[in-house]
Motif scaffolding. Structure first.
Motif, PDB file in Angstrom:
ATOM      1  N   ARG B 179       0.810  -1.216   0.000  1.00 54.57           N
ATOM      2  CA  ARG B 179       0.000   0.000   0.000  1.00 54.57           C
ATOM      3  C   ARG B 179       0.840   1.261   0.000  1.00 54.57           C
ATOM      4  NH1 ARG B 179      -1.723  -2.077   4.507  1.00 54.57           N
ATOM      5  NH2 ARG B 179      -3.124  -3.797   4.110  1.00 54.57           N
ATOM      6  N   VAL B 180       1.763   1.308   0.955  1.00 57.56           N
ATOM      7  CA  VAL B 180       2.575   2.513   1.090  1.00 57.56           C
ATOM      8  C   VAL B 180       3.436   2.693  -0.152  1.00 57.56           C
ATOM      9  CG1 VAL B 180       4.361   3.634   2.450  1.00 57.56           C
ATOM     10  CG2 VAL B 180       2.567   2.315   3.583  1.00 57.56           C
ATOM     11  N   ARG B 181       3.939   1.579  -0.651  1.00 58.40           N
ATOM     12  CA  ARG B 181       4.768   1.603  -1.845  1.00 58.40           C
ATOM     13  C   ARG B 181       3.971   2.181  -3.023  1.00 58.40           C
ATOM     14  NH1 ARG B 181       8.902  -1.424  -4.346  1.00 58.40           N
ATOM     15  NH2 ARG B 181       9.589   0.144  -5.849  1.00 58.40           N
ATOM     16  N   VAL B 182       2.738   1.723  -3.189  1.00 60.43           N
ATOM     17  CA  VAL B 182       1.883   2.222  -4.263  1.00 60.43           C
ATOM     18  C   VAL B 182       1.673   3.717  -4.111  1.00 60.43           C
ATOM     19  CG1 VAL B 182      -0.458   2.189  -5.208  1.00 60.43           C
ATOM     20  CG2 VAL B 182       0.698   0.035  -4.680  1.00 60.43           C
ATOM     21  N   LEU B 183       1.420   4.106  -2.872  1.00 59.55           N
ATOM     22  CA  LEU B 183       1.156   5.529  -2.602  1.00 59.55           C
ATOM     23  C   LEU B 183       2.376   6.378  -2.942  1.00 59.55           C
ATOM     24  CD1 LEU B 183      -0.951   7.483  -1.515  1.00 59.55           C
ATOM     25  CD2 LEU B 183      -0.090   7.075   0.775  1.00 59.55           C
ATOM     26  N   VAL B 184       3.532   5.898  -2.516  1.00 60.44           N
ATOM     27  CA  VAL B 184       4.743   6.694  -2.695  1.00 60.44           C
ATOM     28  C   VAL B 184       5.232   6.683  -4.136  1.00 60.44           C
ATOM     29  CG1 VAL B 184       7.182   6.888  -2.074  1.00 60.44           C
ATOM     30  CG2 VAL B 184       5.461   6.486  -0.305  1.00 60.44           C
ATOM     31  N   SER B 185       5.234   5.485  -4.765  1.00 55.74           N
ATOM     32  CA  SER B 185       5.893   5.448  -6.072  1.00 55.74           C
ATOM     33  C   SER B 185       4.939   5.525  -7.260  1.00 55.74           C
ATOM     34  CB  SER B 185       6.798   4.205  -6.177  1.00 55.74           C
ATOM     35  OG  SER B 185       6.060   3.062  -5.840  1.00 55.74           O
ATOM     36  N   VAL B 186       3.650   5.337  -7.040  1.00 55.08           N
ATOM     37  CA  VAL B 186       2.721   5.463  -8.163  1.00 55.08           C
ATOM     38  C   VAL B 186       1.872   6.726  -8.038  1.00 55.08           C
ATOM     39  CG1 VAL B 186       0.831   4.400  -9.439  1.00 55.08           C
ATOM     40  CG2 VAL B 186       2.628   2.979  -8.451  1.00 55.08           C
ATOM     41  N   VAL B 187       1.221   6.866  -6.878  1.00 54.86           N
ATOM     42  CA  VAL B 187       0.284   7.973  -6.719  1.00 54.86           C
ATOM     43  C   VAL B 187       1.001   9.310  -6.575  1.00 54.86           C
ATOM     44  CG1 VAL B 187      -1.598   8.885  -5.324  1.00 54.86           C
ATOM     45  CG2 VAL B 187      -1.404   6.428  -5.686  1.00 54.86           C
ATOM     46  N   ALA B 188       1.991   9.357  -5.686  1.00 57.58           N
ATOM     47  CA  ALA B 188       2.634  10.636  -5.387  1.00 57.58           C
ATOM     48  C   ALA B 188       3.192  11.348  -6.622  1.00 57.58           C
ATOM     49  CB  ALA B 188       3.699  10.450  -4.311  1.00 57.58           C
ATOM     50  N   PRO B 189       3.931  10.641  -7.494  1.00 58.36           N
ATOM     51  CA  PRO B 189       4.461  11.348  -8.661  1.00 58.36           C
ATOM     52  C   PRO B 189       3.359  11.935  -9.554  1.00 58.36           C
ATOM     53  CG  PRO B 189       5.517   9.222  -8.403  1.00 58.36           C
ATOM     54  CD  PRO B 189       4.398   9.244  -7.437  1.00 58.36           C
ATOM     55  N   LEU B 190       2.282  11.166  -9.733  1.00 60.04           N
ATOM     56  CA  LEU B 190       1.186  11.673 -10.561  1.00 60.04           C
ATOM     57  C   LEU B 190       0.481  12.834  -9.880  1.00 60.04           C
ATOM     58  CD1 LEU B 190      -0.326   8.315 -11.787  1.00 60.04           C
ATOM     59  CD2 LEU B 190       0.831  10.034 -13.166  1.00 60.04           C
ATOM     60  N   LEU B 191       0.603  12.836  -8.558  1.00 60.49           N
ATOM     61  CA  LEU B 191      -0.109  13.830  -7.769  1.00 60.49           C
ATOM     62  C   LEU B 191       0.697  15.125  -7.632  1.00 60.49           C
ATOM     63  CD1 LEU B 191      -2.848  13.525  -6.398  1.00 60.49           C
ATOM     64  CD2 LEU B 191      -1.686  12.897  -4.292  1.00 60.49           C
ATOM     65  N   ALA B 192       1.953  15.080  -8.089  1.00 59.32           N
ATOM     66  CA  ALA B 192       2.874  16.186  -7.818  1.00 59.32           C
ATOM     67  C   ALA B 192       2.299  17.584  -8.059  1.00 59.32           C
ATOM     68  CB  ALA B 192       4.171  15.995  -8.599  1.00 59.32           C
ATOM     69  N   PRO B 193       1.666  17.838  -9.214  1.00 58.48           N
ATOM     70  CA  PRO B 193       1.138  19.190  -9.403  1.00 58.48           C
ATOM     71  C   PRO B 193       0.072  19.545  -8.364  1.00 58.48           C
ATOM     72  CG  PRO B 193       1.033  17.912 -11.440  1.00 58.48           C
ATOM     73  CD  PRO B 193       1.417  16.965 -10.364  1.00 58.48           C
ATOM     74  N   GLY B 194      -0.749  18.563  -8.045  1.00 60.76           N
ATOM     75  CA  GLY B 194      -1.777  18.784  -7.023  1.00 60.76           C
ATOM     76  C   GLY B 194      -1.166  19.020  -5.662  1.00 60.76           C
ATOM     77  N   LEU B 195      -0.109  18.280  -5.354  1.00 65.19           N
ATOM     78  CA  LEU B 195       0.574  18.465  -4.072  1.00 65.19           C
ATOM     79  C   LEU B 195       1.156  19.866  -3.989  1.00 65.19           C
ATOM     80  CD1 LEU B 195       2.482  15.066  -3.662  1.00 65.19           C
ATOM     81  CD2 LEU B 195       0.429  15.818  -2.466  1.00 65.19           C
ATOM     82  N   ALA B 196       1.757  20.306  -5.081  1.00 59.70           N
ATOM     83  CA  ALA B 196       2.365  21.634  -5.095  1.00 59.70           C
ATOM     84  C   ALA B 196       1.294  22.705  -4.887  1.00 59.70           C
ATOM     85  CB  ALA B 196       3.088  21.862  -6.414  1.00 59.70           C
ATOM     86  N   ALA B 197       0.197  22.564  -5.608  1.00 59.05           N
ATOM     87  CA  ALA B 197      -0.873  23.556  -5.483  1.00 59.05           C
ATOM     88  C   ALA B 197      -1.413  23.582  -4.053  1.00 59.05           C
ATOM     89  CB  ALA B 197      -1.990  23.251  -6.470  1.00 59.05           C
ATOM     90  N   THR B 198      -1.597  22.395  -3.482  1.00 61.26           N
ATOM     91  CA  THR B 198      -2.127  22.323  -2.130  1.00 61.26           C
ATOM     92  C   THR B 198      -1.158  22.936  -1.126  1.00 61.26           C
ATOM     93  OG1 THR B 198      -3.202  20.267  -2.772  1.00 61.26           O
ATOM     94  CG2 THR B 198      -3.118  20.758  -0.428  1.00 61.26           C
ATOM     95  N   ALA B 199       0.132  22.636  -1.317  1.00 59.41           N
ATOM     96  CA  ALA B 199       1.138  23.194  -0.413  1.00 59.41           C
ATOM     97  C   ALA B 199       1.136  24.715  -0.498  1.00 59.41           C
ATOM     98  CB  ALA B 199       2.519  22.647  -0.768  1.00 59.41           C
ATOM     99  N   LEU B 200       1.055  25.233  -1.711  1.00 56.92           N
ATOM    100  CA  LEU B 200       1.068  26.686  -1.872  1.00 56.92           C
ATOM    101  C   LEU B 200      -0.184  27.308  -1.260  1.00 56.92           C
ATOM    102  CD1 LEU B 200       2.602  27.023  -5.428  1.00 56.92           C
ATOM    103  CD2 LEU B 200       3.614  27.725  -3.259  1.00 56.92           C
ATOM    104  N   PHE B 201      -1.293  26.577  -1.379  1.00 57.16           N
ATOM    105  CA  PHE B 201      -2.513  27.089  -0.754  1.00 57.16           C
ATOM    106  C   PHE B 201      -2.346  27.166   0.752  1.00 57.16           C
ATOM    107  CE2 PHE B 201      -6.314  26.209   1.615  1.00 57.16           C
ATOM    108  CZ  PHE B 201      -7.057  27.322   1.279  1.00 57.16           C
ATOM    109  N   ALA B 202      -1.794  26.102   1.337  1.00 56.74           N
ATOM    110  CA  ALA B 202      -1.574  26.094   2.786  1.00 56.74           C
ATOM    111  C   ALA B 202      -0.602  27.207   3.172  1.00 56.74           C
ATOM    112  CB  ALA B 202      -1.039  24.740   3.232  1.00 56.74           C
TER     113      ALA B 202
END
Lengths: 321, 277
Positions: B179-202
């Motif tokens: 699970r964690v592996r999937v989250l870190v190596s599959v989901v997170a990279p695809l999520l990168a733009p969303g993560l950046a936007a969310t971080a900037l919002f915070a």
């Protein structure tokens, strides 16, 4: 309505897809059966939420039934509903509450009207649209404290642009808008309207862009005028969004603090002392934690009613759940 | 749809009115911050400074510990952004990929908590942080900000996770990733733009916040920018207009820049919330 990929087409022109936008299941049903073991993934966020948000809320409600005070050595005692019965006799608080309601409605209603107008304009093919869409964001991006300071400079009796414009138009002389007994509340309400215009506009614009174009065109072909088209096509589609954003705006405005704190500090003579300012003073200037918490509870009760309206609107209004 | 000429003209007039209403206060702030004392005192202020100067900015930094406050704000905002995204991502993933009564309730809470009455919550938070000796410290403030920025961060991230095709994860899972592996190596990279936007919002949320900072920070060393800004307004409400305007502008610039970068994502987040409502 479109099936939501949680981020529907942004109101501005589309950028080349930065991320894969797939048709995800509406409301995001179980995309992949995530087994129960995955629950630990929730903990890093859940624990802080419970400790620093849900906990304090419950603690706050409990405090309302005590005589807690700042810097007191004697132990805090339970005093039942004494704080609440005191509140029923506290005319200053009732006045503040009335001002809060007046402010919340006074900001929300004109703001809605203005935002609806702006959203309708931005939905049209107008030349300045891109500029307006870029600029509408300004009030949103500014820190509330800066918005307050900025408007103090606009309202300033000598150096303010408002008075200068009025002088140029031959309308009266330097008025001190923020300290006048009659003008202070309308003056801060105007700032509230300005500050919240972007969010409301964006929400309504999103609602507008979700209304089916074909219906509009069909109605136009049938010879319906602009008003008829608005009433028959636009408004029904927009209503759930309008209800939700209005309820949220009322809630946000009831909780408002920073803007008015900076603009007037609650003055003159308490004319703009919103409930949150009252609670702040009671708790952190006079140290009456228990009593202030009781005030906070009253605020929560009112907000909860509005929240219920919002949630009911959400459940009954949306066909895309 | 055809619009008559008169109606068109009316629309442009209205749009111009909106643009004036939206921008004039900001332009005035801009103008005042570059005006020398003499022009600020003038009874007939002009739109453009006749004799533009940077003196207000210098004076602003001399009058109040602006630099220190900006540093505190920066530390608070960056930490909030990082911690917020770090802890929100796994939860957002679960909320997006699983629908049970519990996740529905959690999502409901996310909505409700955006309407939180801070006036009530601040008293217990103050007492709590005082007991933890975290009042008057930036770390204490960060704790509060993280939780405060979480709801909208979750909201944004859930949307971004749903936009990722689950098939990719299934493929990884079939290949034996946990699970964690999937989250870190599959989901997170695809999520990168969303993560950046969310971080900037915070980041913006924390950078702009005032109420908690006002209550929780007592000494000059720990104050953040919005709190220090209010110190430019004297006790009697009298202010040195030039430095006040200059300082306000300084505090706004980072916020405006960040907002310009992620504007579209925030607006689509709000739009999603409104439309789904």
């Amino acid at each position: 309505m479109t099936s939501t990929t949680s981020a529907p087409p942004p109101p501005t022109r589309r950028r080349p897809a930065a991320r894969p936008v797939t048709r995800s299941r509406r409301g995001g049903g179980p995309a992949r059966p995530l087994d129960h073991g995955a629950w630990f993934l929730v903990l890093p966020a859940l624990i802080p939420i419970l400790l620093l948000s849900v906990g304090p809320l419950l603690y706050g409600v409990a405090l309302a039934f005590t005589d807690a005070q700042a810097g007191r050595t004697a132990p805090t005692r339970w005093i039942g509903t004494l704080n609440f019965s005191d509140l029923t006799r506290d005319t200053l608080f009732q006045e503040s509450f009335g001002i809060g309601l007046l402010w919340a409605v006074g900001v929300t209603v004109p703001q809605f009207a203005l935002a609806l107008g702006l959203a309708l304009l931005l939905d049209q093919e107008l030349r300045l649209r891109w500029l307006a869409r870029a600029l509408v964001i300004i009030p949103w991006a500014m820190p509330e404290v800066v918005v307050g300071i900025m408007w103090r400079l606009v309202y300033h009796p000598d150096a303010g642009v408002l008075n200068e414009t009025l002088r140029d138009l031959g309308l009266g002389t330097g008025r001190d808008w923020l300290t006048g007994l009659g003008t202070a509340l309308p003056a801060v309400v105007l700032v509230g309207v300005w500050a919240g215009l972007p969010q409301t506009t964006v929400a309504l614009l999103a609602g507008l862009q979700n209304t089916p174009r074909e219906l509009h065109e069909a109605a136009a072909l049938d010879g319906a005028g602009a008003w008829r088209r608005f009433r028959a096509v636009t408004w029904p589609a927009l209503r759930p969004v309008a209800l939700a954003i209005t309820a949220l705006n009322l809630i946000w405005n009831l909780n408002a603090f920073a803007l008015v704190y900076v603009l007037t500090g609650g003055g003159p003579g308490g004319r703009t002392r919103l409930p949150a300012l009252f609670v702040y003073e009671e708790a952190f200037r006079y140290g009456q934690f228990g009593y202030a918490a009781a005030m906070g509870c009253v605020l929560v009760a009112v907000v909860s009613v509005l929240l219920a309206v919002f949630l009911v609107g959400r459940l009954t209004g949306g066909d895309d759940r | 749809m055809r619009t008559g000429r008169a109606a068109r003209a009316g629309q442009y007039l209205a749009l111009t009115g909106y643009l004036v209403f939206l921008t004039v206060p900001f332009l005035w702030l801009l103008s005042l911050s570059f005006k020398p004392v003499r022009e600020l005192a003038s009874l007939h202020p002009t739109w453009l400074p006749r004799d533009p100067t940077l003196a207000n900015f210098r004076q602003a930094f001399e009058e109040q510990p602006l630099l220190r406050a900006a540093g505190n704000s920066l530390v608070a905002a960056v930490s909030t952004a990082l911690i917020c995204v770090l802890i929100a991502t796994p939860m957002a993933y679960v909320l997006a990929r699983r629908r049970t009564p519990l996740t529905t309730a959690a999502t409901g809470w996310v909505v409700v908590s955006q309407a939180f009455p801070f006036a009530l919550v601040i008293i217990p938070l103050f007492l709590l942080l005082r007991n933890l000796r975290l009042v008057d410290s930036v770390p204490g403030l960060i704790l509060v900000y993280v939780v405060w920025a979480l709801p909208f961060a979750l909201w944004m991230l859930v949307g971004h996770v749903r936009a990722i095709p689950p098939e990719l994860e299934e493929a990884a899972a079939v290949d034996g990733a946990g699970r964690v592996r999937v989250l870190v190596s599959v989901v997170a990279p695809l999520l990168a733009p969303g993560l950046a936007a969310t971080a900037l919002f915070a980041f913006i949320t924390a950078w702009n916040e005032f109420f908690f900072a006002l209550v929780l920070l007592k000494t000059p060393e720990s104050r953040t920018l919005p709190v220090v800004l209010t110190h430019f307004i004297g006790a009697e409400g009298v202010a040195d207009l030039g430095p006040l305007a200059a300082a306000a502008l300084v505090a706004t610039v980072p916020s405006l820049v960040v907002f310009a970068v992620i504007q579209r994502r925030i607006t689509s987040g709000i739009a999603a919330g409104a439309v789904r409502a």
